[in-house]
Design a protein around this motif. Sequence first.
Motif, mmCIF file in Angstrom:
data_model
loop_
_atom_site.group_PDB
_atom_site.id
_atom_site.type_symbol
_atom_site.label_atom_id
_atom_site.label_comp_id
_atom_site.label_asym_id
_atom_site.label_seq_id
_atom_site.Cartn_x
_atom_site.Cartn_y
_atom_site.Cartn_z
ATOM 1 N N ARG A 96 0.532 -1.249 0.133
ATOM 2 C CA ARG A 96 0.053 0.162 0.291
ATOM 3 C C ARG A 96 0.783 1.356 -0.029
ATOM 4 O O ARG A 96 0.759 2.563 -0.466
ATOM 5 C CB ARG A 96 -0.769 -0.144 1.216
ATOM 6 N N ARG A 97 1.808 1.068 0.687
ATOM 7 C CA ARG A 97 2.446 2.378 0.828
ATOM 8 C C ARG A 97 3.378 2.730 -0.801
ATOM 9 O O ARG A 97 3.364 3.497 -1.195
ATOM 10 C CB ARG A 97 3.923 2.622 2.002
ATOM 11 N N GLU A 100 0.011 3.994 -3.037
ATOM 12 C CA GLU A 100 -0.325 5.198 -2.254
ATOM 13 C C GLU A 100 -0.493 6.362 -3.067
ATOM 14 O O GLU A 100 -1.166 7.038 -3.717
ATOM 15 C CB GLU A 100 -0.294 5.417 -1.007
ATOM 16 N N LEU A 207 -0.965 7.537 4.099
ATOM 17 C CA LEU A 207 0.110 7.521 4.399
ATOM 18 C C LEU A 207 0.433 7.088 6.062
ATOM 19 O O LEU A 207 0.874 5.884 6.371
ATOM 20 C CB LEU A 207 1.766 7.410 4.063
ATOM 21 N N GLY A 211 -0.850 2.947 8.081
ATOM 22 C CA GLY A 211 -0.055 2.717 8.963
ATOM 23 C C GLY A 211 -0.780 2.402 10.149
ATOM 24 O O GLY A 211 -0.163 2.102 11.231
ATOM 25 N N PRO A 227 8.215 -1.340 6.593
ATOM 26 C CA PRO A 227 7.825 -2.322 6.237
ATOM 27 C C PRO A 227 8.411 -3.196 5.594
ATOM 28 O O PRO A 227 9.508 -3.674 5.889
ATOM 29 C CB PRO A 227 7.793 -1.027 4.395
#
Length: 233
Positions: A96-97, A100, A207, A211, A227
């Motif tokens: 996802r990071r 995004e 972000l 998290g 991560p």
Amino acid sequence: MAETSYAGWQYAGAGRQTAHEFVRENLRAAILRGELPGGARLIQTDLAAQLQVSTTPVREALRDLAAEGLITLDRHRGGVVRGLNWEDMQEILAIRRALEPLAVELAIRTVTDEDLDRAEKLCDRMEQESEPGPWVELNQRFHAIFHDATNRRLAPMLKGLQDATGSYVAQAQHWKPAAQKKANTQHRALLRAARKRDAEAALKIQLEHIGLPIETAAEKRGRVSRPAPNKPA
């Protein structure tokens, strides 16, 4: 693994949903709310009998949920709800990071004022909701507005990743109720950035937001959230 009861579920055969859609949506919602935890067994024949449908729509619904990563299929009996472990969460967060920046850039460019008005109404409802399960459903709908504003290839990828962590988000709120309030604050900040078409601010907020569940889990486990490292090809 414990057998699962489906008491209270019944398909009336009316409305806009097919039997397949009805079974799929009810199972998905129950998984995301945490009512069907990791390890819960989904028996085709039990579901079909309870909902008064044939096993065909049940089998199709289970295949859909397996494709979304919410369950694993049991060739003989049905499926089993997947339980997320620490490594799963780390991998999903890393993906996802990576996605995004593109997702936010596309969404901020194309999301409409009407879309943002709908998102704001969902924010209002989330702030009034104290139960983790219903809150998670509203949260999924909120983020779907931004996912749908990306493109036809990226949107389903984002939705799949979001759905895969739904039960974990609910569990994180059981562990730390204050996480829900923090998430609500982040939603409002994301909306403000979107209305200003400020992609840089929106990305920073998003972000931090994605998290939050794993940070909550890290506090409980006494571990540091990082991560997942890229594996060599």
